[in-house]
Motif scaffolding. Sequence first.
Motif, PDB file in Angstrom:
ATOM      1  N   PHE A 185     -33.839 -39.394  18.376  1.00 16.09           N
ATOM      2  CA  PHE A 185     -32.610 -38.610  18.437  1.00 16.09           C
ATOM      3  C   PHE A 185     -31.927 -38.690  17.080  1.00 16.09           C
ATOM      4  CE2 PHE A 185     -33.502 -39.739  22.781  1.00 16.09           C
ATOM      5  CZ  PHE A 185     -33.272 -38.555  23.454  1.00 16.09           C
ATOM      6  N   ASP A 186     -31.825 -37.549  16.424  1.00 15.75           N
ATOM      7  CA  ASP A 186     -31.177 -37.465  15.116  1.00 15.75           C
ATOM      8  C   ASP A 186     -29.871 -36.693  15.240  1.00 15.75           C
ATOM      9  OD1 ASP A 186     -33.571 -38.566  14.246  1.00 15.75           O
ATOM     10  OD2 ASP A 186     -34.028 -36.967  12.816  1.00 15.75           O
ATOM     11  N   VAL A 187     -28.972 -36.936  14.323  1.00 16.38           N
ATOM     12  CA  VAL A 187     -27.752 -36.139  14.193  1.00 16.38           C
ATOM     13  C   VAL A 187     -27.767 -35.543  12.791  1.00 16.38           C
ATOM     14  CG1 VAL A 187     -25.234 -36.174  14.102  1.00 16.38           C
ATOM     15  CG2 VAL A 187     -26.432 -37.558  15.809  1.00 16.38           C
ATOM     16  N   VAL A 188     -27.540 -34.244  12.723  1.00 20.01           N
ATOM     17  CA  VAL A 188     -27.414 -33.568  11.437  1.00 20.01           C
ATOM     18  C   VAL A 188     -25.976 -33.066  11.344  1.00 20.01           C
ATOM     19  CG1 VAL A 188     -28.236 -31.724   9.939  1.00 20.01           C
ATOM     20  CG2 VAL A 188     -29.854 -32.901  11.453  1.00 20.01           C
ATOM     21  N   ALA A 189     -25.245 -33.633  10.398  1.00 17.61           N
ATOM     22  CA  ALA A 189     -23.852 -33.252  10.183  1.00 17.61           C
ATOM     23  C   ALA A 189     -23.790 -32.299   9.003  1.00 17.61           C
ATOM     24  CB  ALA A 189     -23.013 -34.495   9.915  1.00 17.61           C
ATOM     25  N   VAL A 190     -23.120 -31.184   9.199  1.00 15.74           N
ATOM     26  CA  VAL A 190     -23.003 -30.170   8.152  1.00 15.74           C
ATOM     27  C   VAL A 190     -21.520 -29.969   7.840  1.00 15.74           C
ATOM     28  CG1 VAL A 190     -23.505 -27.782   7.498  1.00 15.74           C
ATOM     29  CG2 VAL A 190     -25.097 -29.033   9.001  1.00 15.74           C
ATOM     30  N   LEU A 191     -21.172 -30.202   6.599  1.00 14.54           N
ATOM     31  CA  LEU A 191     -19.804 -29.980   6.148  1.00 14.54           C
ATOM     32  C   LEU A 191     -19.813 -28.737   5.267  1.00 14.54           C
ATOM     33  CD1 LEU A 191     -16.931 -31.093   6.187  1.00 14.54           C
ATOM     34  CD2 LEU A 191     -17.523 -32.476   4.186  1.00 14.54           C
ATOM     35  N   VAL A 192     -19.238 -27.654   5.793  1.00 17.30           N
ATOM     36  CA  VAL A 192     -19.202 -26.377   5.075  1.00 17.30           C
ATOM     37  C   VAL A 192     -17.989 -26.397   4.152  1.00 17.30           C
ATOM     38  CG1 VAL A 192     -18.962 -23.880   5.343  1.00 17.30           C
ATOM     39  CG2 VAL A 192     -20.332 -25.175   6.976  1.00 17.30           C
ATOM     40  N   ARG A 193     -18.253 -26.175   2.863  1.00 14.83           N
ATOM     41  CA  ARG A 193     -17.195 -26.252   1.864  1.00 14.83           C
ATOM     42  C   ARG A 193     -17.051 -24.900   1.170  1.00 14.83           C
ATOM     43  NH1 ARG A 193     -19.304 -31.160  -1.589  1.00 14.83           N
ATOM     44  NH2 ARG A 193     -21.039 -29.731  -1.773  1.00 14.83           N
ATOM     45  N   ALA A 194     -15.840 -24.417   1.081  1.00 12.53           N
ATOM     46  CA  ALA A 194     -15.580 -23.111   0.474  1.00 12.53           C
ATOM     47  C   ALA A 194     -16.022 -23.096  -0.981  1.00 12.53           C
ATOM     48  CB  ALA A 194     -14.096 -22.775   0.569  1.00 12.53           C
ATOM     49  N   GLY A 195     -16.831 -22.111  -1.325  1.00 18.57           N
ATOM     50  CA  GLY A 195     -17.241 -21.917  -2.705  1.00 18.57           C
ATOM     51  C   GLY A 195     -18.263 -22.911  -3.224  1.00 18.57           C
ATOM     52  N   ARG A 196     -18.742 -23.795  -2.354  1.00 13.89           N
ATOM     53  CA  ARG A 196     -19.741 -24.793  -2.762  1.00 13.89           C
ATOM     54  C   ARG A 196     -20.808 -24.888  -1.679  1.00 13.89           C
ATOM     55  NH1 ARG A 196     -16.508 -30.129  -3.747  1.00 13.89           N
ATOM     56  NH2 ARG A 196     -15.386 -29.385  -1.963  1.00 13.89           N
ATOM     57  N   ASP A 201     -45.968 -37.922  14.461  1.00 14.58           N
ATOM     58  CA  ASP A 201     -46.177 -38.235  15.874  1.00 14.58           C
ATOM     59  C   ASP A 201     -44.888 -38.266  16.681  1.00 14.58           C
ATOM     60  OD1 ASP A 201     -48.910 -38.440  15.654  1.00 14.58           O
ATOM     61  OD2 ASP A 201     -48.885 -40.602  15.266  1.00 14.58           O
ATOM     62  N   ALA A 202     -43.788 -37.881  16.088  1.00 17.94           N
ATOM     63  CA  ALA A 202     -42.497 -37.969  16.775  1.00 17.94           C
ATOM     64  C   ALA A 202     -41.974 -36.593  17.164  1.00 17.94           C
ATOM     65  CB  ALA A 202     -41.483 -38.668  15.884  1.00 17.94           C
ATOM     66  N   LEU A 203     -41.429 -36.525  18.374  1.00 12.03           N
ATOM     67  CA  LEU A 203     -40.612 -35.381  18.772  1.00 12.03           C
ATOM     68  C   LEU A 203     -39.181 -35.773  18.452  1.00 12.03           C
ATOM     69  CD1 LEU A 203     -41.943 -34.105  22.207  1.00 12.03           C
ATOM     70  CD2 LEU A 203     -41.785 -32.846  20.069  1.00 12.03           C
ATOM     71  N   VAL A 204     -38.473 -34.886  17.781  1.00 15.41           N
ATOM     72  CA  VAL A 204     -37.133 -35.190  17.300  1.00 15.41           C
ATOM     73  C   VAL A 204     -36.141 -34.229  17.950  1.00 15.41           C
ATOM     74  CG1 VAL A 204     -35.693 -35.485  15.261  1.00 15.41           C
ATOM     75  CG2 VAL A 204     -38.158 -35.904  15.107  1.00 15.41           C
ATOM     76  N   PHE A 205     -35.189 -34.785  18.665  1.00 12.43           N
ATOM     77  CA  PHE A 205     -34.127 -34.004  19.289  1.00 12.43           C
ATOM     78  C   PHE A 205     -32.905 -34.139  18.389  1.00 12.43           C
ATOM     79  CE2 PHE A 205     -37.081 -35.259  22.535  1.00 12.43           C
ATOM     80  CZ  PHE A 205     -37.289 -34.072  23.219  1.00 12.43           C
ATOM     81  N   CYS A 206     -32.488 -33.020  17.787  1.00 17.07           N
ATOM     82  CA  CYS A 206     -31.411 -33.046  16.788  1.00 17.07           C
ATOM     83  C   CYS A 206     -30.142 -32.412  17.335  1.00 17.07           C
ATOM     84  CB  CYS A 206     -31.819 -32.272  15.538  1.00 17.07           C
ATOM     85  SG  CYS A 206     -33.238 -32.948  14.685  1.00 17.07           S
ATOM     86  N   GLU A 255     -27.192 -27.814  26.282  1.00 16.81           N
ATOM     87  CA  GLU A 255     -28.024 -27.200  25.244  1.00 16.81           C
ATOM     88  C   GLU A 255     -28.481 -28.229  24.215  1.00 16.81           C
ATOM     89  OE1 GLU A 255     -27.118 -24.408  21.417  1.00 16.81           O
ATOM     90  OE2 GLU A 255     -26.325 -23.713  23.330  1.00 16.81           O
ATOM     91  N   LEU A 256     -29.733 -28.090  23.809  1.00 18.30           N
ATOM     92  CA  LEU A 256     -30.266 -28.853  22.680  1.00 18.30           C
ATOM     93  C   LEU A 256     -30.218 -27.947  21.456  1.00 18.30           C
ATOM     94  CD1 LEU A 256     -33.420 -30.521  24.271  1.00 18.30           C
ATOM     95  CD2 LEU A 256     -31.396 -31.701  23.403  1.00 18.30           C
ATOM     96  N   ASP A 257     -29.645 -28.424  20.370  1.00 25.65           N
ATOM     97  CA  ASP A 257     -29.525 -27.596  19.176  1.00 25.65           C
ATOM     98  C   ASP A 257     -30.887 -27.345  18.528  1.00 25.65           C
ATOM     99  OD1 ASP A 257     -26.757 -27.418  19.463  1.00 25.65           O
ATOM    100  OD2 ASP A 257     -26.422 -29.210  18.253  1.00 25.65           O
TER     101      ASP A 257
END
Length: 119
Positions: free
Chosen positions: A96-107, A46-51, A37-39
């Motif tokens: 090719f990009d990476v998106v990192a998500v850090l979920v923080r409680a209450g923030r 002009d760029a296609l970005v696969f993240c 799977e691609l996220d």
Amino acid sequence: MSTTSDLGTHGERIAAAYLTDRGLRVLDRNWRCREGELDIVAREGDALVFCEVKTRRAVGFGHPAEAVGHAKQRRLRTLAQRWLAAHDEHAPDLRFDVVAVLVRAGRPALVTHLRAAFS
């Protein structure tokens, strides 16, 4: 968010909004084929970005972006080829990009966007 799947879905929503807010146009989300799977697939100029999106609640096992190792990069390259073969989208540049998500409680979530994370 009770499950890892819920956390991942939440992170992908945050990542898609983040990218859209920065001018990328999301073309596809959670595209699947036999190999995986691609996220997010997006266009920026002009760029296609696969993240690849990685979401975590903490960094005890490392920063979320660190989870995209060589094997995952290989798989993402293959998935990008499959996506291109299945869609009528063309671009002189692929990224090719990476998106990192850090979920923080209450923030608010902390988003790190690594552009051209690998080739």
